[in-house]
Design an enzyme around this catalytic site. Structure first.
Site: not given
Ligand code: C5P
Length: 238
Positions: A32, A216, A123, A59
């Site tokens: 991504k 991560r 979110t 993205d």
């Protein structure tokens, strides 16, 4: 190896991104590229990856008038991306324009059209923040409403938090793609960083995720390839 794992290349430079892709290719399903890396390094970095055969999820969350979004999606197809996204709150006409541009541009260049997916409610938005934008309904209801709008516009799926994934899967059925970030614990590193509502990789797939966006826990691991392989192994039986 798991096709379901999409690694978020949240790094600053093209060199770091390409090094990670070289390390992880063969263990994961794609990479991504978000607005940080894209803004810093530009489309040539995307092309460098697609020309090596990497699947790239661009993205950039397009949200603009339909014509502008359509031309942006067409440009993304020109870069050879595998998945691209828009904001569902841009509305039906905007999403249909994105879908049509993806199909038509791909047909013109003899390419497979990219998956076009939508963000429902970010979110990072709380119920209160949603109300402040003038949307008075329950946040999960708004997520489901926008997911249905996305499906009805002919798009391939949505990005959803682990908390939303089961409800979307129940409402939208098996064919709809759900891309889920916020993966922590289980076979992935447990450090939460800034993520709040997390789920382990196997748990997220069991809850209905089609693809997992993992940053991560893989890219900050001492050995990114081992970290990716451990997650892939945990998905093997699902
Ligand atoms: O490092 P981490 O696994 O938290 O990275 C998750 C990736 O998914 C980041 O690129 C982040 O911007 C993205 N993302 C997210 N939550 C969302 C949507 C996207 O974490 N709701």
């Amino acid at each position: 190896m798991s096709d379901r794992i999409l690694v978020a290349l949240d790094v600053e430079t093209r060199a770091e991104a390409l090094r990670l892709a070289d390390t992880l290719r063969g263990s994961v399903g794609g990479f991504k590229i978000g607005s940080r890396l894209f803004t810093a390094e530009g489309p040539s970095m995307v092309r460098a990856m697609t020309e090596r055969g990497d699947r790239v999820f661009l993205d950039l969350k397009f949200h603009d008038i339909p014509n502008t979004v359509a031309t942006a999606v067409a440009a993304a197809v020109g870069l050879g991306v595998w998945m691209v996204n828009v904001h569902a709150s841009g509305g039906t006409a905007m999403m249909q324009a994105a879908r049509d541009a993806a199909r038509e541009t791909a047909a013109k260049h003899n390419l497979t059209p990219p998956l076009v997916i939508a963000v429902t409610v970010l979110t990072s938005m709380s119920q209160k923040a949603l109300h402040e934008t003038g949307v008075p309904i329950d946040l999960l209801d708004q997520v489901l409403r926008l997911a249905e709008l996305t499906r009805d516009a002919g798009l391939d799926g949505v990005v959803a938090s682990p908390r939303e994934t089961p409800a979307i899967r129940r409402r939208l059925g098996a064919e709809f793609a759900i891309v889920t970030p916020g993966i922590r614990g289980g076979a992935a590193a447990a450090t939460k960083d800034d993520q709040e509502r997390t789920m382990g990789p196997a748990e997220a797939v069991a809850a209905g995720a089609s693809y997992l966006v993992v940053g991560r826990p893989i890219i900050a691991a001492k050995n990114p390839r081992e970290a990716a392989d451990a997650i892939a192994d945990s998905l093997r039986s699902l």
